[in-house]
Design an enzyme around this catalytic site. Sequence first.
Site, mmCIF file in Angstrom:
data_model
loop_
_atom_site.group_PDB
_atom_site.id
_atom_site.type_symbol
_atom_site.label_atom_id
_atom_site.label_comp_id
_atom_site.label_asym_id
_atom_site.label_seq_id
_atom_site.Cartn_x
_atom_site.Cartn_y
_atom_site.Cartn_z
ATOM 1 N N TRP A 133 21.532 11.400 85.403
ATOM 2 C CA TRP A 133 20.340 10.897 84.960
ATOM 3 C C TRP A 133 20.140 10.165 83.985
ATOM 4 O O TRP A 133 20.432 10.584 82.903
ATOM 5 C CB TRP A 133 19.356 12.513 84.939
ATOM 6 C CG TRP A 133 17.969 12.199 84.572
ATOM 7 C CD1 TRP A 133 17.320 11.080 85.204
ATOM 8 C CD2 TRP A 133 17.131 13.113 83.971
ATOM 9 N NE1 TRP A 133 15.891 11.370 84.429
ATOM 10 C CE2 TRP A 133 15.962 12.419 83.833
ATOM 11 C CE3 TRP A 133 17.610 14.198 82.951
ATOM 12 C CZ2 TRP A 133 14.819 12.776 83.143
ATOM 13 C CZ3 TRP A 133 16.138 14.421 82.400
ATOM 14 C CH2 TRP A 133 14.965 13.873 82.140
ATOM 15 N N GLU A 190 22.522 -1.193 74.445
ATOM 16 C CA GLU A 190 23.916 -1.019 75.159
ATOM 17 C C GLU A 190 23.281 -1.195 76.713
ATOM 18 O O GLU A 190 24.192 -0.774 77.666
ATOM 19 C CB GLU A 190 24.685 0.172 74.976
ATOM 20 C CG GLU A 190 25.163 0.269 73.612
ATOM 21 C CD GLU A 190 26.574 0.677 73.348
ATOM 22 O OE1 GLU A 190 27.277 0.707 74.468
ATOM 23 O OE2 GLU A 190 27.132 0.979 72.167
ATOM 24 N N HIS A 216 29.345 -0.048 75.902
ATOM 25 C CA HIS A 216 28.877 -1.538 76.848
ATOM 26 C C HIS A 216 28.809 -2.643 76.347
ATOM 27 O O HIS A 216 28.041 -2.871 74.979
ATOM 28 C CB HIS A 216 27.636 -0.828 77.607
ATOM 29 C CG HIS A 216 27.347 0.288 78.342
ATOM 30 N ND1 HIS A 216 27.505 1.468 77.507
ATOM 31 C CD2 HIS A 216 27.484 0.644 79.282
ATOM 32 C CE1 HIS A 216 27.336 2.688 78.103
ATOM 33 N NE2 HIS A 216 27.540 2.007 79.565
ATOM 34 N N LYS A 230 34.764 6.026 78.462
ATOM 35 C CA LYS A 230 34.221 4.950 79.121
ATOM 36 C C LYS A 230 34.002 3.711 78.536
ATOM 37 O O LYS A 230 33.249 3.762 77.758
ATOM 38 C CB LYS A 230 33.052 5.672 79.957
ATOM 39 C CG LYS A 230 32.376 4.611 80.822
ATOM 40 C CD LYS A 230 31.127 5.124 81.606
ATOM 41 C CE LYS A 230 30.052 5.443 80.826
ATOM 42 N NZ LYS A 230 28.662 5.992 81.415
ATOM 43 N N SER A 241 21.665 0.823 88.503
ATOM 44 C CA SER A 241 21.297 1.102 87.138
ATOM 45 C C SER A 241 21.915 0.078 86.132
ATOM 46 O O SER A 241 22.015 -0.185 85.040
ATOM 47 C CB SER A 241 21.614 2.403 86.425
ATOM 48 O OG SER A 241 23.147 2.792 86.585
ATOM 49 N N GLN A 273 26.663 -2.743 90.942
ATOM 50 C CA GLN A 273 26.718 -1.652 91.689
ATOM 51 C C GLN A 273 26.602 -1.778 93.225
ATOM 52 O O GLN A 273 25.248 -2.389 93.467
ATOM 53 C CB GLN A 273 25.702 -0.359 91.178
ATOM 54 C CG GLN A 273 26.245 0.149 89.878
ATOM 55 C CD GLN A 273 25.239 1.092 89.184
ATOM 56 O OE1 GLN A 273 24.214 1.409 89.926
ATOM 57 N NE2 GLN A 273 25.567 1.324 88.022
HETATM 58 O O1 DQA Z 1 27.912 3.571 81.579
HETATM 59 C C1 DQA Z 1 27.326 3.483 82.845
HETATM 60 C C2 DQA Z 1 28.217 2.756 83.719
HETATM 61 C C3 DQA Z 1 27.029 1.619 84.120
HETATM 62 O O2 DQA Z 1 26.696 0.579 83.305
HETATM 63 C C4 DQA Z 1 27.777 0.575 85.176
HETATM 64 O O3 DQA Z 1 28.172 -0.644 84.952
HETATM 65 O O4 DQA Z 1 27.983 1.081 86.342
HETATM 66 C C5 DQA Z 1 25.970 2.145 84.657
HETATM 67 C C6 DQA Z 1 25.125 3.070 83.971
HETATM 68 O O5 DQA Z 1 24.117 3.770 84.292
HETATM 69 C C7 DQA Z 1 26.175 3.964 83.289
HETATM 70 O O6 DQA Z 1 25.641 4.904 82.181
#
Ligand code: DQA
Length: 254
Positions: free
Chosen positions: A48, A87, A144, A171, A233, A237
Site C-alpha cells: 500500500w 525517492e 532509490h 532493498k 508505481s 513494472q
Molecule cells: O521500492 C519500491 C520499488 C519500486 O520503486 C519499483 O521500482 O518497482 C516500486 C515502489 O512502489 C516500491 O516501493
Amino acid sequence: MANIVEVRNLKLGEGIPKICVPLVGKTNEEILEEAKFLKNVKFDLIEWRVDHYENVEDLEKVKEIVKALREEVGETVILFTFRSKKEGGELEVSDEYYAQLNKTVAETKLVDLVDVELFTGDEIVKDIVETAHNNGVKVVMSNHDFFKTPAKEEIISRLCKMQDLGADLPKIAVMPNTSEDVVTLLAATEEMSTKHANRPIITMSMGGLGLVSRLSGETFGSALTFGAAKAASAPGQISVDKLATILEVMHESK
Ligand SMILES: O=C1C[C@@](O)(C(=O)O)C[C@@H](O)[C@@H]1O
C-alpha cells in the site's frame, strides 16, 4: 542464497521471487476497489503506497483505511510504504511525521511489513525498526535513485548498512542510463546475496532498460519483484500476469 524470511505464508529468499502488487489509489474507494480487483489476480503480497492517499497526513484516517484494507484482503501480506518525494514518491512530510506514521501503523499490527527509507537518518530509522519489531512487523529498508546507477561497491555498501540497521529485507532500486548500468546492478545483487547478506535482499534496475532485473531475481539473488495490476508505481513494472509467467519459466529452466 541468504537466509529465508517468513511473513505469514510467504517464504522470502526461497524459490521463485515473490510478486508484490502496489496499490496507488488516492481515495478510500479507489484503494478498496484496487484491493477487490486483486481477487482475480495471481500475486503474493500487496504494497500500500500511502503517499498516494489523500488523507495521508491524518493518522486517524490512515488507521481506519488500514483496518478496512486488512478486512478486504484477509490473510494477504501487506507492506505499508510511504515513499518520500525525494525517492520517487508523491509528497514530502517532516521526519517526525514520517516516524510517527510508520510507528502508529506498525502498532496496529494490521500490516506485516513497513518500508523505511535508509536515508531518513540512522536514529529515526533505528527508532522505527525497534517499534516495528516490537509489534511483530518486519522491515523492508529501502533506497532509490531515479536518475542513475551508483557503482557496484556503493550499492553493496548501502545494502550492508541496511542490514546493520536491522532491515529484515534490504532493498535498492536504481535507474540505468546504459546497459552496463544494468549489469552493475545485477553484479551487485549477485555479490551481496552470495557474499555479504545473511537475509534476503530486493533489487531492481528501473525503466525498460532494467526490466531484465525484475525477471531474473532467482538467477542473481533478488527475493521479490514488483508487478502492476491496475497501475504501476515505478517505471519498468510489467503486468503481474506476464511477470508470473516469466518467473515460472525462469524457475523451470533452472
Ligand atoms: O521500492 C519500491 C520499488 C519500486 O520503486 C519499483 O521500482 O518497482 C516500486 C515502489 O512502489 C516500491 O516501493
